[in-house]
Design a protein around this motif. Structure first.
Motif, PDB file in Angstrom:
ATOM      1  N   ALA A  44      61.767  46.522  23.401  1.00  0.00           N
ATOM      2  CA  ALA A  44      61.832  46.919  21.989  1.00  0.00           C
ATOM      3  C   ALA A  44      62.286  45.750  21.124  1.00  0.00           C
ATOM      4  O   ALA A  44      61.752  45.530  20.029  1.00  0.00           O
ATOM      5  CB  ALA A  44      62.766  48.115  21.819  1.00  0.00           C
ATOM      6  N   MET A  45      63.256  44.992  21.615  1.00  0.00           N
ATOM      7  CA  MET A  45      63.737  43.826  20.857  1.00  0.00           C
ATOM      8  C   MET A  45      62.666  42.729  20.814  1.00  0.00           C
ATOM      9  O   MET A  45      62.472  42.088  19.780  1.00  0.00           O
ATOM     10  CB  MET A  45      65.043  43.310  21.449  1.00  0.00           C
ATOM     11  CG  MET A  45      66.199  44.275  21.228  1.00  0.00           C
ATOM     12  SD  MET A  45      67.716  43.761  22.053  1.00  0.00           S
ATOM     13  CE  MET A  45      68.218  42.396  21.036  1.00  0.00           C
ATOM     14  N   ALA A  46      61.948  42.526  21.916  1.00  0.00           N
ATOM     15  CA  ALA A  46      60.867  41.542  21.945  1.00  0.00           C
ATOM     16  C   ALA A  46      59.751  41.959  20.985  1.00  0.00           C
ATOM     17  O   ALA A  46      59.190  41.119  20.273  1.00  0.00           O
ATOM     18  CB  ALA A  46      60.326  41.378  23.363  1.00  0.00           C
ATOM     19  N   SER A  47      59.455  43.242  20.944  1.00  0.00           N
ATOM     20  CA  SER A  47      58.448  43.772  20.028  1.00  0.00           C
ATOM     21  C   SER A  47      58.865  43.539  18.570  1.00  0.00           C
ATOM     22  O   SER A  47      58.051  43.154  17.726  1.00  0.00           O
ATOM     23  CB  SER A  47      58.249  45.263  20.284  1.00  0.00           C
ATOM     24  OG  SER A  47      57.356  45.812  19.367  1.00  0.00           O
ATOM     25  N   GLU A 128      69.321  35.245  26.848  1.00  0.00           N
ATOM     26  CA  GLU A 128      68.679  36.553  26.707  1.00  0.00           C
ATOM     27  C   GLU A 128      67.244  36.400  26.192  1.00  0.00           C
ATOM     28  O   GLU A 128      66.793  37.109  25.303  1.00  0.00           O
ATOM     29  CB  GLU A 128      69.503  37.481  25.824  1.00  0.00           C
ATOM     30  CG  GLU A 128      70.849  37.812  26.427  1.00  0.00           C
ATOM     31  CD  GLU A 128      71.647  38.793  25.615  1.00  0.00           C
ATOM     32  OE1 GLU A 128      71.254  39.133  24.493  1.00  0.00           O
ATOM     33  OE2 GLU A 128      72.687  39.232  26.123  1.00  0.00           O
ATOM     34  N   ARG A 129      66.527  35.462  26.775  1.00  0.00           N
ATOM     35  CA  ARG A 129      65.163  35.151  26.356  1.00  0.00           C
ATOM     36  C   ARG A 129      64.240  36.365  26.426  1.00  0.00           C
ATOM     37  O   ARG A 129      63.317  36.493  25.634  1.00  0.00           O
ATOM     38  CB  ARG A 129      64.623  34.002  27.219  1.00  0.00           C
ATOM     39  CG  ARG A 129      63.313  33.451  26.729  1.00  0.00           C
ATOM     40  CD  ARG A 129      63.013  32.113  27.408  1.00  0.00           C
ATOM     41  NE  ARG A 129      61.695  31.640  27.082  1.00  0.00           N
ATOM     42  CZ  ARG A 129      61.360  31.025  25.963  1.00  0.00           C
ATOM     43  NH1 ARG A 129      62.278  30.808  25.043  1.00  0.00           N
ATOM     44  NH2 ARG A 129      60.130  30.620  25.749  1.00  0.00           N
ATOM     45  N   GLN A 130      64.505  37.291  27.360  1.00  0.00           N
ATOM     46  CA  GLN A 130      63.658  38.468  27.524  1.00  0.00           C
ATOM     47  C   GLN A 130      63.670  39.373  26.299  1.00  0.00           C
ATOM     48  O   GLN A 130      62.779  40.178  26.117  1.00  0.00           O
ATOM     49  CB  GLN A 130      64.038  39.249  28.790  1.00  0.00           C
ATOM     50  CG  GLN A 130      65.347  39.985  28.721  1.00  0.00           C
ATOM     51  CD  GLN A 130      66.573  39.108  28.989  1.00  0.00           C
ATOM     52  OE1 GLN A 130      66.505  37.890  29.093  1.00  0.00           O
ATOM     53  NE2 GLN A 130      67.736  39.732  29.060  1.00  0.00           N
ATOM     54  N   ILE A 136      57.690  38.884  25.122  1.00  0.00           N
ATOM     55  CA  ILE A 136      56.389  39.143  24.499  1.00  0.00           C
ATOM     56  C   ILE A 136      55.288  38.820  25.508  1.00  0.00           C
ATOM     57  O   ILE A 136      55.209  37.705  26.005  1.00  0.00           O
ATOM     58  CB  ILE A 136      56.206  38.312  23.210  1.00  0.00           C
ATOM     59  CG1 ILE A 136      57.273  38.691  22.174  1.00  0.00           C
ATOM     60  CG2 ILE A 136      54.801  38.511  22.643  1.00  0.00           C
ATOM     61  CD1 ILE A 136      57.304  37.788  20.948  1.00  0.00           C
ATOM     62  N   THR A 137      54.472  39.811  25.801  1.00  0.00           N
ATOM     63  CA  THR A 137      53.364  39.638  26.740  1.00  0.00           C
ATOM     64  C   THR A 137      52.039  39.695  25.976  1.00  0.00           C
ATOM     65  O   THR A 137      51.993  40.153  24.822  1.00  0.00           O
ATOM     66  CB  THR A 137      53.376  40.749  27.800  1.00  0.00           C
ATOM     67  OG1 THR A 137      53.156  42.011  27.137  1.00  0.00           O
ATOM     68  CG2 THR A 137      54.697  40.791  28.566  1.00  0.00           C
ATOM     69  N   LYS A 138      50.974  39.275  26.635  1.00  0.00           N
ATOM     70  CA  LYS A 138      49.642  39.389  26.013  1.00  0.00           C
ATOM     71  C   LYS A 138      49.342  40.855  25.710  1.00  0.00           C
ATOM     72  O   LYS A 138      48.817  41.173  24.641  1.00  0.00           O
ATOM     73  CB  LYS A 138      48.561  38.838  26.940  1.00  0.00           C
ATOM     74  CG  LYS A 138      48.535  37.337  27.045  1.00  0.00           C
ATOM     75  CD  LYS A 138      47.378  36.917  27.948  1.00  0.00           C
ATOM     76  CE  LYS A 138      47.489  35.489  28.368  1.00  0.00           C
ATOM     77  NZ  LYS A 138      46.412  35.106  29.295  1.00  0.00           N
ATOM     78  N   ARG A 139      49.681  41.717  26.640  1.00  0.00           N
ATOM     79  CA  ARG A 139      49.421  43.146  26.459  1.00  0.00           C
ATOM     80  C   ARG A 139      50.119  43.669  25.205  1.00  0.00           C
ATOM     81  O   ARG A 139      49.532  44.399  24.410  1.00  0.00           O
ATOM     82  CB  ARG A 139      49.884  43.901  27.700  1.00  0.00           C
ATOM     83  CG  ARG A 139      49.614  45.369  27.654  1.00  0.00           C
ATOM     84  CD  ARG A 139      50.035  46.022  28.946  1.00  0.00           C
ATOM     85  NE  ARG A 139      49.745  47.441  28.875  1.00  0.00           N
ATOM     86  CZ  ARG A 139      50.333  48.347  29.590  1.00  0.00           C
ATOM     87  NH1 ARG A 139      51.243  48.004  30.471  1.00  0.00           N
ATOM     88  NH2 ARG A 139      50.023  49.608  29.471  1.00  0.00           N
TER      89      ARG A 139
END
Length: 191
Positions: A44-47, A128-130, A136-139
């Motif tokens: 959620a944070m990456a999004s 906390e890079r994740q 963030i992924t391609k998907r």
């Protein structure tokens, strides 16, 4: 009598092993739930990080502490005044000034043309890079932003990367992936 004691001991031991096994399984189940919750929070944070780039890119900007800097407008002096001297200074006119990621601050690389910002690169945070671009992924990118304006394979020495570009007004935002789940950095430049 001896047989009876042995049988009772075996039943007691079996009960203990069963109870211990069930407790361990419950602990593992609880731990798995906590891991899934943490992964969902990280995603959620990456999004949120991904989507923070969407609107600023329309104006030639990155989100966050460098939001006052604009592609084609801001000068090197503006950059130095806002975020200070680079950790690694460019070695030629086409090179990048590099700013290392520090606790709570993402890393950047900035290139200039005629003393104005030509390109900015965002490397995210190391800690906390994740929860940042590391999550963030391609998907995720395709799901949230749809089909890209362009996608191509680039070579960086022996590294083969995929560059996924979205046109944002007069600018383009390029996501450079090392794999489908490993975003290396994000580029912003004029179209």
């Amino acid at each position: 009598m001896n047989k009876l004691r042995k049988a009772a001991a075996a039943v007691t031991l079996s009960g203990f092993v069963l109870a211990f096994g069930l407790a361990a399984r419950a602990d593992a189940g609880g731990a798995a739930i906590k891991v899934r919750q943490a992964n969902a929070q990280d995603a959620a944070m990456a999004s949120k990080t991904l989507n923070s780039f969407y609107k600023p890119a329309l104006n030639g900007r990155f989100p966050g502490s460098v939001n006052k800097l604009k592609i084609g407008v801001s000068t090197r002096q503006n950059v130095l005044g806002l975020i200070g001297k680079p950790d690694k200074t460019r070695t030629n006119a086409d090179g990048f000034d590099s700013y290392s990621a520090e606790m709570g601050h993402p890393g950047y690389a900035i290139a200039y043309k005629l003393n104005k910002i030509r390109e900015m690169r965002y490397f995210g945070t190391n800690v906390e890079r994740q929860t940042n671009i590391g999550g963030i992924t391609k998907r995720m990118l395709f799901k949230q932003w749809g089909a890209p304006s362009r996608s191509n394979i680039i070579r960086n020495g022996s590294l083969v990367q995929q560059k996924i570009t979205y046109n944002r007004g007069k600018y383009k935002l390029a996501f450079i992936f090392n794999s489908s789940t490993q975003l290396d950095h994000i580029n912003l430049l004029k179209r």
